[in-house]
Design a protein around this motif. Structure first.
Motif, short mmCIF file in Angstrom:
data_model
loop_
_atom_site.label_atom_id
_atom_site.label_comp_id
_atom_site.label_asym_id
_atom_site.label_seq_id
_atom_site.Cartn_x
_atom_site.Cartn_y
_atom_site.Cartn_z
N LEU A 2 43.23 34.97 29.38
CA LEU A 2 43.72 35.50 30.65
C LEU A 2 45.20 35.79 30.53
CD1 LEU A 2 42.03 32.82 32.95
CD2 LEU A 2 41.10 35.02 32.25
N TRP A 3 45.52 37.05 30.37
CA TRP A 3 46.93 37.43 30.26
C TRP A 3 47.27 38.45 31.33
CZ3 TRP A 3 51.57 36.40 28.20
CH2 TRP A 3 51.63 35.37 27.26
N PRO A 4 48.45 38.34 31.96
CA PRO A 4 48.82 39.28 33.03
C PRO A 4 49.13 40.67 32.48
CG PRO A 4 50.65 37.81 32.56
CD PRO A 4 49.50 37.34 31.72
N GLN A 5 48.50 41.69 33.05
CA GLN A 5 48.82 43.07 32.71
C GLN A 5 49.92 43.59 33.63
OE1 GLN A 5 47.54 44.55 30.04
NE2 GLN A 5 46.40 42.68 29.64
N SER A 6 50.11 42.92 34.72
CA SER A 6 51.13 43.33 35.67
C SER A 6 51.69 42.09 36.36
CB SER A 6 50.53 44.27 36.72
OG SER A 6 51.41 44.43 37.80
N LYS A 7 52.97 42.12 36.66
CA LYS A 7 53.57 40.99 37.35
C LYS A 7 53.19 40.98 38.84
CE LYS A 7 57.56 40.48 34.27
NZ LYS A 7 59.03 40.52 34.15
N LYS A 8 52.76 42.13 39.36
CA LYS A 8 52.47 42.23 40.79
C LYS A 8 50.99 42.04 41.11
CE LYS A 8 56.32 45.40 41.73
NZ LYS A 8 56.69 46.74 42.24
N ASN A 9 50.12 42.43 40.19
CA ASN A 9 48.69 42.44 40.49
C ASN A 9 47.94 41.40 39.67
OD1 ASN A 9 48.97 44.72 42.21
ND2 ASN A 9 49.13 46.00 40.39
N LEU A 10 46.92 40.83 40.29
CA LEU A 10 46.05 39.91 39.57
C LEU A 10 45.18 40.70 38.60
CD1 LEU A 10 44.72 37.52 42.35
CD2 LEU A 10 46.24 36.91 40.48
N PRO A 11 44.87 40.13 37.43
CA PRO A 11 43.88 40.78 36.56
C PRO A 11 42.51 40.70 37.20
CG PRO A 11 44.40 38.61 35.72
CD PRO A 11 45.34 38.85 36.87
N LYS A 12 41.59 41.51 36.71
CA LYS A 12 40.30 41.60 37.40
C LYS A 12 39.51 40.29 37.37
CE LYS A 12 37.56 43.66 33.62
NZ LYS A 12 36.62 44.74 33.29
N GLN A 13 39.83 39.37 36.44
CA GLN A 13 39.15 38.07 36.41
C GLN A 13 39.27 37.32 37.74
OE1 GLN A 13 41.15 39.20 33.99
NE2 GLN A 13 40.63 38.35 31.99
N PHE A 14 40.42 37.52 38.43
CA PHE A 14 40.71 36.74 39.63
C PHE A 14 40.57 37.53 40.93
CE2 PHE A 14 43.39 34.38 36.46
CZ PHE A 14 42.65 33.22 36.48
N ILE A 15 40.19 38.78 40.84
CA ILE A 15 40.03 39.59 42.05
C ILE A 15 38.82 39.10 42.85
CG2 ILE A 15 39.49 41.91 42.95
CD1 ILE A 15 41.02 43.05 40.55
N ASP A 16 39.03 38.91 44.14
CA ASP A 16 37.94 38.45 45.02
C ASP A 16 37.07 39.64 45.40
OD1 ASP A 16 36.39 37.61 47.31
OD2 ASP A 16 37.75 35.90 47.48
N TRP A 17 35.79 39.56 45.02
CA TRP A 17 34.85 40.64 45.30
C TRP A 17 33.97 40.30 46.49
CZ3 TRP A 17 35.86 44.99 42.77
CH2 TRP A 17 36.54 44.92 41.56
N GLY A 18 34.51 39.54 47.41
CA GLY A 18 33.74 39.15 48.59
C GLY A 18 33.15 37.77 48.44
N GLY A 19 34.01 36.81 48.09
CA GLY A 19 33.56 35.42 47.96
C GLY A 19 33.27 34.99 46.54
N TRP A 20 33.46 35.88 45.57
CA TRP A 20 33.26 35.50 44.18
C TRP A 20 34.23 36.27 43.28
CZ3 TRP A 20 31.89 39.24 40.60
CH2 TRP A 20 31.35 40.43 41.12
N THR A 21 34.52 35.68 42.12
CA THR A 21 35.38 36.33 41.12
C THR A 21 34.68 36.26 39.76
OG1 THR A 21 36.53 34.29 40.51
CG2 THR A 21 37.47 35.58 42.34
N LEU A 22 35.10 37.10 38.85
CA LEU A 22 34.52 37.10 37.50
C LEU A 22 34.83 35.79 36.78
CD1 LEU A 22 35.36 40.77 36.51
CD2 LEU A 22 33.07 39.84 36.85
N PHE A 23 36.03 35.26 36.97
CA PHE A 23 36.36 33.97 36.34
C PHE A 23 35.50 32.85 36.90
CE2 PHE A 23 39.19 30.15 35.98
CZ PHE A 23 39.06 30.01 34.61
N GLY A 24 35.30 32.86 38.22
CA GLY A 24 34.44 31.86 38.84
C GLY A 24 33.01 31.95 38.33
N LYS A 25 32.51 33.18 38.15
CA LYS A 25 31.16 33.39 37.62
C LYS A 25 31.06 32.87 36.18
CE LYS A 25 28.89 35.70 40.90
NZ LYS A 25 27.63 35.23 41.51
N THR A 26 32.12 33.05 35.41
CA THR A 26 32.13 32.55 34.02
C THR A 26 32.03 31.03 34.00
OG1 THR A 26 33.52 34.43 33.37
CG2 THR A 26 33.38 32.61 31.83
N LEU A 27 32.80 30.38 34.87
CA LEU A 27 32.74 28.92 34.94
C LEU A 27 31.38 28.44 35.43
CD1 LEU A 27 36.25 27.94 36.38
CD2 LEU A 27 35.46 27.81 34.01
N GLN A 28 30.79 29.14 36.39
CA GLN A 28 29.46 28.77 36.87
C GLN A 28 28.43 28.89 35.74
OE1 GLN A 28 29.16 31.49 40.20
NE2 GLN A 28 29.53 29.86 41.69
#
Length: 251
Positions: A2-28
């Motif tokens: 998990l490395w930041p591509q931008s200082k302002k925006n979250l990488p897609k791993q942490f973007i909330d897609w309506g109650g879930w994130t890709l990182f959360g799905k990976t941990l699940q």
């Protein structure tokens, strides 16, 4: 990783897609009983976020590795394999945290069924059956050597669409960027093909600052590492790479 591509925006791993994130799905995904505790490689900017997800999903046993610099997948994979608490013959599987994998039961079944084929010198990679000729992915072509084993014959990195059509006709698969191997095989591969990376990574892990399951890799040693992917550093040099072919959706 998990490395930041931008200082302002979250990488897609942490973007909330309506109650879930890709990182959360990976941990699940790794909460299945076939897995042991996770080792998460990231950087200090995301440490608190990672811990937040671990707490939310009630994952109490884990290790976090903090890279001081972005050095691509080869050092990230090796540094996690070099942790002392990981047994030498331990089977390890490496997931990217920005993919959404479908048919999890089928996926886990393939992991379990191939475990018996792991050795001290082979590495398995996961392939996804192409549904369209995309030039955005790498591919591999295999040769069947037994009923359950497909040895990788060659890799093709992001070919144009016409070449992809040929690859599909040859029953090639998309490289999913997920790897499965024993710790000892990973270490032996780096010693053989990338001795400098092995030396500096070993130093970086050995000189880590460790506090509450978090490893801060040594900056001076890690900075000496070549920035290179696991594919280029190891997979394309080794003769003992096998493909696990999956017919599951991957986003």
């Amino acid at each position: 990783r998990l490395w930041p591509q931008s200082k302002k925006n979250l990488p897609k791993q942490f973007i909330d897609w309506g109650g879930w994130t890709l990182f959360g799905k990976t941990l699940q995904r790794i909460k299945s009983p076939i897995f042991d505790y996770p080792i998460i490689t990231t950087n200090s900017a995301y440490l608190n976020l990672v811990k937040k997800y671990l707490l939310k999903l009630k994952i109490k046993k884990y290790r976090i590795i903090l890279e001081p610099f972005k050095k691509n997948t080869a050092p990230a994979i090796l540094s996690s394999a070099l942790l002392n608490e990981v047994p030498y013959n331990q089977s390890m599987i490496f997931f990217t945290s920005d993919n959404l994998i479908g048919k999890i039961n089928q996926f886990n079944k393939s992991i379990y069924s191939h475990k018996k084929y792991l050795s001290d010198n082979n590495i398995f990679i996961f392939g996804i059956k192409p549904t369209s000729p995309s030039s955005e992915y790498g591919y591999f072509i295999t040769k069947k050597i037994s009923k359950n084993l497909n040895k990788v014959d060659r890799f093709i990195e992001k070919p144009n669409k016409n070449k992809v059509k040929i690859i599909v006709r040859k029953k090639g698969y998309m490289n999913a960027g997920m790897f499965y191997a024993r710790k000892e095989s990973i270490i032996k591969s780096f010693k053989k093909f990338q001795p400098k990376i092995f030396k500096h990574c070993l130093d970086a892990v050995g000189k880590s600052k460790i506090y509450k399951n978090v490893y801060r890799l040594n900056k001076a040693s890690f900075n000496k590492l070549q920035e290179i992917s696991f594919d280029y550093a190891i997979l394309e040099k080794s003769k003992n790479i096998y493909g696990i072919k999956l017919n599951i959706p991957l986003i």
